[in-house]
Design an enzyme around this catalytic site. Structure first.
Site, PDB file in Angstrom:
ATOM      1  N   GLU A  23      -8.127  -5.366   5.077  1.00 17.61           N
ATOM      2  CA  GLU A  23      -7.870  -5.118   3.436  1.00 17.61           C
ATOM      3  C   GLU A  23      -6.778  -5.809   2.924  1.00 17.61           C
ATOM      4  O   GLU A  23      -6.869  -6.404   1.628  1.00 17.61           O
ATOM      5  CB  GLU A  23      -7.771  -3.621   3.489  1.00 17.61           C
ATOM      6  CG  GLU A  23      -9.194  -2.914   3.660  1.00 17.61           C
ATOM      7  CD  GLU A  23      -9.000  -1.426   3.952  1.00 17.61           C
ATOM      8  OE1 GLU A  23      -8.590  -1.219   5.151  1.00 17.61           O
ATOM      9  OE2 GLU A  23      -9.161  -0.614   3.214  1.00 17.61           O
ATOM     10  N   ASN A  54       0.996  -1.172   0.087  1.00 18.69           N
ATOM     11  CA  ASN A  54       0.024  -0.139  -0.070  1.00 18.69           C
ATOM     12  C   ASN A  54       0.801   1.200  -0.082  1.00 18.69           C
ATOM     13  O   ASN A  54       1.644   1.757   0.938  1.00 18.69           O
ATOM     14  CB  ASN A  54      -1.033  -0.116   1.270  1.00 18.69           C
ATOM     15  CG  ASN A  54      -1.972   1.133   1.444  1.00 18.69           C
ATOM     16  OD1 ASN A  54      -1.887   2.008   0.550  1.00 18.69           O
ATOM     17  ND2 ASN A  54      -2.921   0.815   2.199  1.00 18.69           N
ATOM     18  N   ARG A  56     -12.391  15.450   7.672  1.00 18.03           N
ATOM     19  CA  ARG A  56     -13.096  15.801   6.595  1.00 18.03           C
ATOM     20  C   ARG A  56     -14.492  16.343   6.957  1.00 18.03           C
ATOM     21  O   ARG A  56     -15.039  15.675   8.022  1.00 18.03           O
ATOM     22  CB  ARG A  56     -13.003  14.790   5.544  1.00 18.03           C
ATOM     23  CG  ARG A  56     -11.891  14.372   5.193  1.00 18.03           C
ATOM     24  CD  ARG A  56     -11.792  13.294   4.030  1.00 18.03           C
ATOM     25  NE  ARG A  56     -10.677  12.489   3.871  1.00 18.03           N
ATOM     26  CZ  ARG A  56     -10.644  11.079   3.946  1.00 18.03           C
ATOM     27  NH1 ARG A  56     -11.834  10.579   3.792  1.00 18.03           N
ATOM     28  NH2 ARG A  56      -9.339  10.689   3.560  1.00 18.03           N
ATOM     29  N   ARG A  63      -2.391  -2.141  -3.550  1.00 23.15           N
ATOM     30  CA  ARG A  63      -3.601  -1.340  -3.197  1.00 23.15           C
ATOM     31  C   ARG A  63      -3.758  -0.323  -4.148  1.00 23.15           C
ATOM     32  O   ARG A  63      -2.701   0.595  -4.372  1.00 23.15           O
ATOM     33  CB  ARG A  63      -3.845  -0.823  -1.938  1.00 23.15           C
ATOM     34  CG  ARG A  63      -5.012   0.056  -1.548  1.00 23.15           C
ATOM     35  CD  ARG A  63      -4.890   0.743  -0.182  1.00 23.15           C
ATOM     36  NE  ARG A  63      -6.184   1.509  -0.246  1.00 23.15           N
ATOM     37  CZ  ARG A  63      -6.026   2.853   0.427  1.00 23.15           C
ATOM     38  NH1 ARG A  63      -5.053   3.211   0.843  1.00 23.15           N
ATOM     39  NH2 ARG A  63      -7.064   3.494   0.614  1.00 23.15           N
ATOM     40  N   HIS A  93     -13.107   2.702   0.053  1.00 22.72           N
ATOM     41  CA  HIS A  93     -13.202   1.895   1.213  1.00 22.72           C
ATOM     42  C   HIS A  93     -13.837   0.309   0.771  1.00 22.72           C
ATOM     43  O   HIS A  93     -14.208  -0.644   1.454  1.00 22.72           O
ATOM     44  CB  HIS A  93     -13.817   2.244   2.593  1.00 22.72           C
ATOM     45  CG  HIS A  93     -13.386   3.294   3.375  1.00 22.72           C
ATOM     46  ND1 HIS A  93     -14.151   4.233   4.108  1.00 22.72           N
ATOM     47  CD2 HIS A  93     -12.024   3.520   3.471  1.00 22.72           C
ATOM     48  CE1 HIS A  93     -13.355   4.973   4.539  1.00 22.72           C
ATOM     49  NE2 HIS A  93     -12.133   4.665   4.247  1.00 22.72           N
TER      50      HIS A  93
END
Ligand code: ADP
Length: 398
Positions: free
Chosen positions: A385, A7, A242, A92, A181
């Protein structure tokens, strides 16, 4: 079969080496400050080898990959004897646009297509591409697979993914909701089906990924039918930093009044908003929970806003799917914060949800936290993940 999962961020690179014979992690680690100076923390998880945690020069991602391979194969810290023991690499990749509805073996054409998605994810995709290129340079012909954050949501119908702006923006420019996601929502939904002992094809699930970034996904028959993030990961729930959903008129008002550029504005909305912006204290739920307990009203408000938004979006997905069989909590907050789960679930009385507060006290493991007579099962499932990336890689190259 041993698969290296990568990743790559702009100045970091996370990795895990997974033995797919038993899906166990053999080693994991993190390169940081790539292009600045460099640091590598490498943790072997088999063979009783020590942890490596040192500064070292990492001018580019190539040196980072070389350092990772070096540690994975070294006598002192290694878990395999040579690079040839690594059968494949899974990467990823954040944005696959409308081109990728599933994972793919990386070819030159795939690299071109990932490059074409850069305008959609100008910070993330270039970093992911750099990671893949560095790996190809250092590891040569080892087969590699790209797994996209957006791919799972490509099953959303037009009524869910379209914005109500002139159609040309979708047709000509790809302006639509993509969602993120996806790898996490896919993992926890399939794990939920296993735990419930029912085929995923007959389930209506709502997955709540609540970490620094948070999103909710409605999953019907194993497919994403709606999700709360959009064209970018900025929208939906208020998050750590955010803003979540926001009237575009607010942006115009603030920019005009304070004479700030669109880049500054987006920096504020991405990095200084969310629960950090509202509380003025922290983006971390542990800090907020502590401060709220001690009487900090703005921390209480930030937490209440988050719970309310999660409840509101879950309710809208229950309506969209005409019911739900299970609600899943995952990621840093979902897996660890029992008070967050409890506060959110308190909105779900109308769904017939009943929480077993004793079961809900535990954290960080697969568990059912609803009572046996709850009409909807509520689950906590730690996301994984990396395992999804490794499984997809095995399927595609094996
Ligand atoms: P990322 O989106 O960066 O992968 P994570 O899924 O790791 O983030 O979630 C990180 C967040 O999880 C932290 O910022 C914190 O808010 C929250 N968190 C982690 N542990 C706890 C805990 N024990 N209680 C409450 N919140 C927690």
């Amino acid at each position: 079969m041993k698969i290296l999962v990568i990743n790559a961020g702009s100045s970091s690179l996370k990795y895990q080496l997974i033995d797919m014979d038993n899906e166990s992690v053999m080693a994991k680690g993190l390169c940081e400050r790539i292009g600045i100076d460099g640091h590598l923390k490498h943790t072997p998880l088999v063979g009783g080898k020590p942890v490596y945690d040192e500064n070292l020069s990492l001018p580019t991602h190539s040196e980072a990959i070389s350092a990772v391979i070096d540690k994975l194969t070294s006598a002192e810290y290694g878990v395999v004897s040579s690079m040839q023991d690594i059968d494949a690499v899974g990467h990823r990749v954040v944005h696959g646009g409308e081109k990728f509805a599933s994972s793919v073996v990386i070819t030159d054409e795939v690299m071109d297509a990932i490059r074409e998605c850069i305008p959609f994810a100008p910070l993330h995709n270039p970093a992911n591409i750099t990671g893949i290129e560095a790996c190809r340079k250092v590891m040569g012909d080892v087969p590699m697979v790209a797994v996209f954050d957006t791919a799972f949501h490509q099953s959303m119908p037009g009524k869910a993914f379209m914005y109500a702006v002139p159609y040309e923006y979708y047709k000509n420019d790809g302006i639509r909701r993509y969602g993120f996601h996806g790898t996490s929502h896919r993992y926890v939904s399939s794990r939920a089906a296993e735990i419930l002992g029912r085929p995923i094809e007959e389930l209506k699930l709502i997955s709540c990924h609540m970490g620094n970034g948070s999103s909710i996904c409605a999953i019907e028959n194993g497919k994403s039918v709606d999700t709360s993030m959009g064209f970018t990961p900025l929208v939906g729930l208020p998050m750590g930093t955010r803003c979540g959903d926001l009237d575009a008129g607010v942006i115009q008002f603030i920019m005009n009044k304070y004479h700030i550029s669109i880049d500054e504005m987006l920096n504020i909305l991405n990095k200084k908003s969310g629960v950090l912006g509202v509380s003025g204290v922290s983006s971390d739920f542990r800090d907020l929970e502590k401060a709220a307990e001690e009487g900090n009203e703005r921390c209480r408000l930030a937490l209440d806003m988050f719970y309310y938004w999660v409840a509101k979006v879950v309710g809208s997905y229950a309506a969209a799917m005409n019911g739900t069989d299970a609600i899943i909590f995952t990621a840093g907050i979902g897996e660890n914060s029992s008070s967050t789960r409890s506060a959110i679930a308190s909105y779900f009385g109308y769904l017939g949800v009943r929480i077993d507060e004793e079961a809900n006290k535990k954290r960080g493991e697969d568990m059912v936290i609803s009572t046996p007579d709850s009409k909807v099962t509520v689950l906590v499932i730690p996301t994984n993940e990396e395992l999804v990336i490794a499984r997809d890689t095995k399927k595609l190259v094996g």
